[in-house]
Scaffold this motif. Structure first.
Motif, PDB file in Angstrom:
ATOM      1  N   TYR A  89       0.846  -1.194   0.000  1.00  0.00           N
ATOM      2  CA  TYR A  89       0.000   0.000   0.000  1.00  0.00           C
ATOM      3  C   TYR A  89       0.881   1.243   0.000  1.00  0.00           C
ATOM      4  O   TYR A  89       1.816   1.339   0.793  1.00  0.00           O
ATOM      5  N   ARG A  90       0.563   2.193  -0.862  1.00  0.00           N
ATOM      6  CA  ARG A  90       1.325   3.441  -0.939  1.00  0.00           C
ATOM      7  C   ARG A  90       0.846   4.465   0.080  1.00  0.00           C
ATOM      8  O   ARG A  90       1.522   5.460   0.311  1.00  0.00           O
ATOM      9  N   ASP A  97      -2.739  10.856   1.165  1.00  0.00           N
ATOM     10  CA  ASP A  97      -1.782  10.983   0.076  1.00  0.00           C
ATOM     11  C   ASP A  97      -0.744   9.868   0.209  1.00  0.00           C
ATOM     12  O   ASP A  97      -0.503   9.371   1.320  1.00  0.00           O
ATOM     13  N   PRO A  98      -0.080   9.491  -0.893  1.00  0.00           N
ATOM     14  CA  PRO A  98       0.972   8.470  -0.811  1.00  0.00           C
ATOM     15  C   PRO A  98       2.103   8.924   0.111  1.00  0.00           C
ATOM     16  O   PRO A  98       2.375  10.113   0.232  1.00  0.00           O
ATOM     17  N   VAL A 112       8.107   4.682   3.515  1.00  0.00           N
ATOM     18  CA  VAL A 112       7.839   4.827   2.081  1.00  0.00           C
ATOM     19  C   VAL A 112       6.573   4.084   1.648  1.00  0.00           C
ATOM     20  O   VAL A 112       6.023   4.380   0.586  1.00  0.00           O
ATOM     21  N   CYS A 113       6.112   3.105   2.464  1.00  0.00           N
ATOM     22  CA  CYS A 113       4.904   2.358   2.114  1.00  0.00           C
ATOM     23  C   CYS A 113       4.495   1.502   3.311  1.00  0.00           C
ATOM     24  O   CYS A 113       5.174   1.499   4.339  1.00  0.00           O
ATOM     25  N   ILE A 114       3.408   0.771   3.139  1.00  0.00           N
ATOM     26  CA  ILE A 114       2.949  -0.195   4.138  1.00  0.00           C
ATOM     27  C   ILE A 114       2.794  -1.535   3.429  1.00  0.00           C
ATOM     28  O   ILE A 114       2.321  -1.597   2.292  1.00  0.00           O
TER      29      ILE A 114
END
Length: 156
Positions: A89-90, A97-98, A112-114
């Motif tokens: 996930y972003r 927002d990403p 940076v992500c999940i």
């Protein structure tokens, strides 16, 4: 929580792809790290961030190696790789927002992500500083262990 329950939890975590788990209740705090000097992976305390219809089971995680440079014309770029199997996930939730987009500057330790694995949401942090050159994975898609997620230009 009794000693036997803690041991069962440790045994369960050792058989998953998780490198670190933190549990906090009104009665206790528990932090378990599989590899003390590796990439930091944090468990998100709000599991309602994403709806996943097909959860992906995690695999055991080996100690991550240093990021490998990408070949071809991008030989000066470094890959940020997935430390586990799961769903990429972003964003922290569908309305956010990403964490990062192409052109963003990241610093080592920045989320940076999940990656969701076994109903746990793990924040993935960059191991290097630089500029995001390319996002290699689509949002809400399965990823494999050691799969490249981002290209980072360390000179950027």
């Amino acid at each position: 929580m009794k000693a036997k329950e803690i041991q069962e939890l440790i045994d369960f975590i050792s058989n998953t792809g998780l490198a670190e788990v933190k549990i906090e209740t009104d009665e206790f705090k528990l932090s378990i790290k599989k590899f003390p000097d590796t990439t930091v992976v944090k468990s998100d305390n709000n599991p309602g961030h994403h709806q996943v219809s097909n959860p992906v089971a995690a695999a055991p995680v080996a100690a991550p190696a240093a990021p490998a440079p990408v070949k071809e014309e991008t030989n000066n770029y470094i890959e940020v790789k997935s430390p586990m199997i799961g769903t990429f996930y972003r964003t922290a939730n569908p309305d956010s927002d990403p964490f990062v987009t192409v052109g963003d500057r990241v610093v080592a330790g920045q989320t940076v992500c999940i990656i969701e694995a076994m109903k746990l949401f793990n924040e993935i942090e960059s191991e290097i500083s630089g500029k995001i050159v390319k996002v290699l994975v689509e949002n809400a898609t399965p990823v494999e262990y050691d799969q490249p997620l981002f290209l980072v230009d360390p000179a950027g």
